[in-house]
Design a protein around this motif. Structure first.
Motif, PDB file in Angstrom:
ATOM      1  N   ASP A 264      -5.599 -22.357  22.681  1.00  0.00           N
ATOM      2  CA  ASP A 264      -5.047 -21.170  22.035  1.00  0.00           C
ATOM      3  C   ASP A 264      -4.465 -21.498  20.659  1.00  0.00           C
ATOM      4  OD1 ASP A 264      -2.847 -22.592  22.807  1.00  0.00           O
ATOM      5  OD2 ASP A 264      -1.934 -20.998  24.002  1.00  0.00           O
ATOM      6  N   ASP A 265      -4.932 -22.607  20.062  1.00  0.00           N
ATOM      7  CA  ASP A 265      -4.449 -22.980  18.733  1.00  0.00           C
ATOM      8  C   ASP A 265      -5.151 -22.197  17.630  1.00  0.00           C
ATOM      9  OD1 ASP A 265      -6.795 -24.268  19.425  1.00  0.00           O
ATOM     10  OD2 ASP A 265      -6.383 -26.061  18.253  1.00  0.00           O
ATOM     11  N   PHE A 266      -6.233 -21.485  17.969  1.00  0.00           N
ATOM     12  CA  PHE A 266      -6.918 -20.623  17.008  1.00  0.00           C
ATOM     13  C   PHE A 266      -7.134 -19.271  17.669  1.00  0.00           C
ATOM     14  CE2 PHE A 266     -10.602 -18.608  15.106  1.00  0.00           C
ATOM     15  CZ  PHE A 266     -10.394 -18.787  13.748  1.00  0.00           C
ATOM     16  N   ILE A 267      -6.685 -18.208  16.998  1.00  0.00           N
ATOM     17  CA  ILE A 267      -6.809 -16.869  17.562  1.00  0.00           C
ATOM     18  C   ILE A 267      -7.736 -16.018  16.698  1.00  0.00           C
ATOM     19  CG2 ILE A 267      -4.519 -16.934  18.631  1.00  0.00           C
ATOM     20  CD1 ILE A 267      -3.616 -15.040  16.283  1.00  0.00           C
ATOM     21  N   ILE A 268      -8.320 -15.028  17.323  1.00  0.00           N
ATOM     22  CA  ILE A 268      -8.996 -13.952  16.605  1.00  0.00           C
ATOM     23  C   ILE A 268      -8.174 -12.695  16.845  1.00  0.00           C
ATOM     24  CG2 ILE A 268     -11.061 -12.520  16.443  1.00  0.00           C
ATOM     25  CD1 ILE A 268     -12.711 -14.925  17.210  1.00  0.00           C
ATOM     26  N   ARG A 269      -7.579 -12.178  15.778  1.00  0.00           N
ATOM     27  CA  ARG A 269      -6.752 -10.977  15.889  1.00  0.00           C
ATOM     28  C   ARG A 269      -7.614  -9.766  15.553  1.00  0.00           C
ATOM     29  NH1 ARG A 269      -2.095 -11.508  12.167  1.00  0.00           N
ATOM     30  NH2 ARG A 269      -3.274 -10.305  10.635  1.00  0.00           N
ATOM     31  N   LEU A 270      -8.091  -9.104  16.604  1.00  0.00           N
ATOM     32  CA  LEU A 270      -8.891  -7.900  16.411  1.00  0.00           C
ATOM     33  C   LEU A 270      -7.989  -6.756  15.980  1.00  0.00           C
ATOM     34  CD1 LEU A 270     -11.250  -7.992  19.534  1.00  0.00           C
ATOM     35  CD2 LEU A 270     -11.698  -8.870  17.229  1.00  0.00           C
ATOM     36  N   GLN A 271      -8.439  -6.001  14.991  1.00  0.00           N
ATOM     37  CA  GLN A 271      -7.671  -4.861  14.490  1.00  0.00           C
ATOM     38  C   GLN A 271      -8.597  -3.660  14.324  1.00  0.00           C
ATOM     39  OE1 GLN A 271      -4.432  -7.232  11.672  1.00  0.00           O
ATOM     40  NE2 GLN A 271      -6.235  -6.328  10.730  1.00  0.00           N
ATOM     41  N   GLN A 272      -8.115  -2.506  14.740  1.00  0.00           N
ATOM     42  CA  GLN A 272      -8.833  -1.255  14.501  1.00  0.00           C
ATOM     43  C   GLN A 272      -7.883  -0.315  13.776  1.00  0.00           C
ATOM     44  OE1 GLN A 272     -10.716   0.552  17.942  1.00  0.00           O
ATOM     45  NE2 GLN A 272     -10.785   2.551  16.934  1.00  0.00           N
ATOM     46  N   PRO A 273      -7.832  -0.422  12.439  1.00  0.00           N
ATOM     47  CA  PRO A 273      -6.904   0.416  11.678  1.00  0.00           C
ATOM     48  C   PRO A 273      -7.412   1.844  11.533  1.00  0.00           C
ATOM     49  CG  PRO A 273      -8.132  -1.015  10.211  1.00  0.00           C
ATOM     50  CD  PRO A 273      -8.549  -1.377  11.600  1.00  0.00           C
ATOM     51  N   GLU A 274      -6.477   2.725  11.291  1.00  0.00           N
ATOM     52  CA  GLU A 274      -6.805   4.127  11.038  1.00  0.00           C
ATOM     53  C   GLU A 274      -7.760   4.229   9.847  1.00  0.00           C
ATOM     54  OE1 GLU A 274      -4.347   8.185   9.714  1.00  0.00           O
ATOM     55  OE2 GLU A 274      -3.401   6.203   9.674  1.00  0.00           O
ATOM     56  N   GLY A 275      -8.782   5.076   9.977  1.00  0.00           N
ATOM     57  CA  GLY A 275      -9.722   5.276   8.879  1.00  0.00           C
ATOM     58  C   GLY A 275     -10.651   4.103   8.647  1.00  0.00           C
TER      59      GLY A 275
ATOM     60  N   CYS B 256       0.847  -1.189   0.000  1.00  0.00           N
ATOM     61  CA  CYS B 256       0.000   0.000   0.000  1.00  0.00           C
ATOM     62  C   CYS B 256       0.888   1.246   0.000  1.00  0.00           C
ATOM     63  CB  CYS B 256      -0.963   0.003   1.185  1.00  0.00           C
ATOM     64  SG  CYS B 256      -0.205  -0.271   2.784  1.00  0.00           S
ATOM     65  N   ASN B 257       0.266   2.402  -0.160  1.00  0.00           N
ATOM     66  CA  ASN B 257       1.030   3.636  -0.357  1.00  0.00           C
ATOM     67  C   ASN B 257       1.721   4.134   0.900  1.00  0.00           C
ATOM     68  OD1 ASN B 257       0.291   3.752  -3.078  1.00  0.00           O
ATOM     69  ND2 ASN B 257      -1.615   4.829  -2.611  1.00  0.00           N
ATOM     70  N   HIS B 258       1.171   3.807   2.065  1.00  0.00           N
ATOM     71  CA  HIS B 258       1.753   4.306   3.309  1.00  0.00           C
ATOM     72  C   HIS B 258       1.393   3.360   4.446  1.00  0.00           C
ATOM     73  CE1 HIS B 258      -2.250   5.653   4.682  1.00  0.00           C
ATOM     74  NE2 HIS B 258      -2.433   6.029   3.424  1.00  0.00           N
ATOM     75  N   ASP B 259       2.146   3.451   5.534  1.00  0.00           N
ATOM     76  CA  ASP B 259       1.829   2.658   6.717  1.00  0.00           C
ATOM     77  C   ASP B 259       0.454   3.071   7.254  1.00  0.00           C
ATOM     78  OD1 ASP B 259       4.350   1.682   6.380  1.00  0.00           O
ATOM     79  OD2 ASP B 259       5.211   2.639   8.156  1.00  0.00           O
ATOM     80  N   VAL B 260      -0.272   2.101   7.795  1.00  0.00           N
ATOM     81  CA  VAL B 260      -1.591   2.365   8.367  1.00  0.00           C
ATOM     82  C   VAL B 260      -1.518   2.112   9.870  1.00  0.00           C
ATOM     83  CG1 VAL B 260      -4.028   1.705   8.381  1.00  0.00           C
ATOM     84  CG2 VAL B 260      -2.747   1.692   6.224  1.00  0.00           C
ATOM     85  N   ASP B 261      -1.730   3.163  10.659  1.00  0.00           N
ATOM     86  CA  ASP B 261      -1.756   2.989  12.114  1.00  0.00           C
ATOM     87  C   ASP B 261      -2.877   2.030  12.491  1.00  0.00           C
ATOM     88  OD1 ASP B 261       0.353   4.713  12.494  1.00  0.00           O
ATOM     89  OD2 ASP B 261      -0.917   6.464  12.838  1.00  0.00           O
ATOM     90  N   CYS B 262      -2.602   1.164  13.469  1.00  0.00           N
ATOM     91  CA  CYS B 262      -3.583   0.133  13.785  1.00  0.00           C
ATOM     92  C   CYS B 262      -3.433  -0.319  15.233  1.00  0.00           C
ATOM     93  CB  CYS B 262      -3.389  -1.068  12.848  1.00  0.00           C
ATOM     94  SG  CYS B 262      -4.603  -2.387  13.053  1.00  0.00           S
ATOM     95  N   LEU B 263      -4.565  -0.410  15.936  1.00  0.00           N
ATOM     96  CA  LEU B 263      -4.603  -1.052  17.242  1.00  0.00           C
ATOM     97  C   LEU B 263      -4.880  -2.537  17.032  1.00  0.00           C
ATOM     98  CD1 LEU B 263      -6.737   1.414  19.418  1.00  0.00           C
ATOM     99  CD2 LEU B 263      -4.281   0.981  19.595  1.00  0.00           C
TER     100      LEU B 263
END
Length: 302
Positions: A213-224, A196-203
């Protein structure tokens, strides 16, 4: 009190050509355990008016039947529609996280496929790479050695959410997941890794079941963060995640008591002649951003 989930059953992948995707997943270490080819049946409890029918495979990795599978489907009735999410910051189920034995060898084996690689192969501490398949569905490939149980296969699902704190509370309060860290971390989506064109800030925050713990859900809240999750079950992409429970009717009652919107009660569904049971009880509902969650009652094998 949250319901009790036994294990993750599968992540559903809707595609235009399940035979092509079966070949791709085979190169990622999966094999077809069962053919999923039921007769047309009532689709109301899935959110579809009229009859519903699909064709596909239950794709597995390894010998543990409780390991998460990929529910690989091409809808016939109604026909499959739409395109998968293109933007990294679109709400919804964003990517399959797949662990492999040899990241470099897997990357080399996939070069002959018609895929869109998102950045180069990463060979440092977090070895892996990202790509999109013919339908634009994203895969995050990781080294199996960074997993706690060291097994290859479906390691998790990346989910973009509008509020990471609200989504965390929902999965913990209703489904019994636990967080693997105290607070969300800053984990930017790097431009050179995702093309992508630029890094995207993300929680980012990782959830798992307390006993597996063999299956995870990776929650992400990216910028925009923007958009809506898929609104119909026959849409191309990663539509739903299924979990096994012991008593689905009891779970339905508890979820209703907790205010979770379950549009329909549990439904008994035919899975086709390739499954060693006549059918399964299933319940469909949605997380705060509209991602479909499915509960499946563990069938009694006679």
């Amino acid at each position: 009190m949250a319901i009790t989930i036994q294990h993750t059953v599968h992540v559903n992948l809707n595609c235009n050509d399940h035979e092509q995707h079966k070949a791709l997943l085979t190169k990622l270490g999966f094999s077809p355990a069962s053919r999923l080819q039921p007769d047309p049946q009532n689709g109301q409890n899935m959110g579809i008016e009229g009859k519903v029918q699909w064709d596909g495979y239950a794709m597995v990795s390894g010998l543990d039947w409780q390991s998460a599978m990929i529910d690989l489907l091409t809808f016939r009735l109604p026909p499959i529609i739409g395109q998968s999410y293109e933007a990294l910051n679109h709400i919804g189920n964003q990517a399959l996280i797949i662990a492999v034995d040899d990241v470099a060898a897997t990357h080399h084996a996939l070069r002959a496929e018609t895929l869109s690689f998102l950045g180069p192969l990463q060979t440092e501490k977090s070895a892996g790479f990202h790509f999109r398949d013919r339908d634009g569905i994203r895969y995050d490939i990781i080294d199996r050695r960074i997993r706690s149980n060291k097994q290859p296969g479906l390691a998790g699902l990346a989910v973009n959410c509008s509020s990471i704190h609200a989504t965390q509370a929902w999965y913990q309060g209703h489904l019994g997941f636990v967080s693997l860290s105290d607070v969300p971390e800053q984990a930017p989506l790097l431009a050179n890794a995702y093309d992508c064109n630029h890094d995207v800030d993300c929680l980012s925050l990782t959830l798992s079941l307390p006993h597996r713990d063999d299956f995870i859900i990776r929650l992400q809240q990216p910028e925009g963060i923007h958009g809506q999750s898929y609104s119909v079950p026959n849409h191309v992409g990663l539509y739903r995640t299924a979990f096994a429970v012991e008593d689905i009717h009891q779970c339905y009652e508890r979820l209703q008591q907790q205010g979770v919107d379950c549009p329909h009660p549990p439904v008994y569904q035919d899975m086709g002649p390739g499954i060693p049971v006549d059918g399964v009880w299933a319940l469909y509902f949605f997380d705060p951003d509209g991602n479909c969650i499915e509960l499946i009652e563990t069938p009694t094998m006679e």
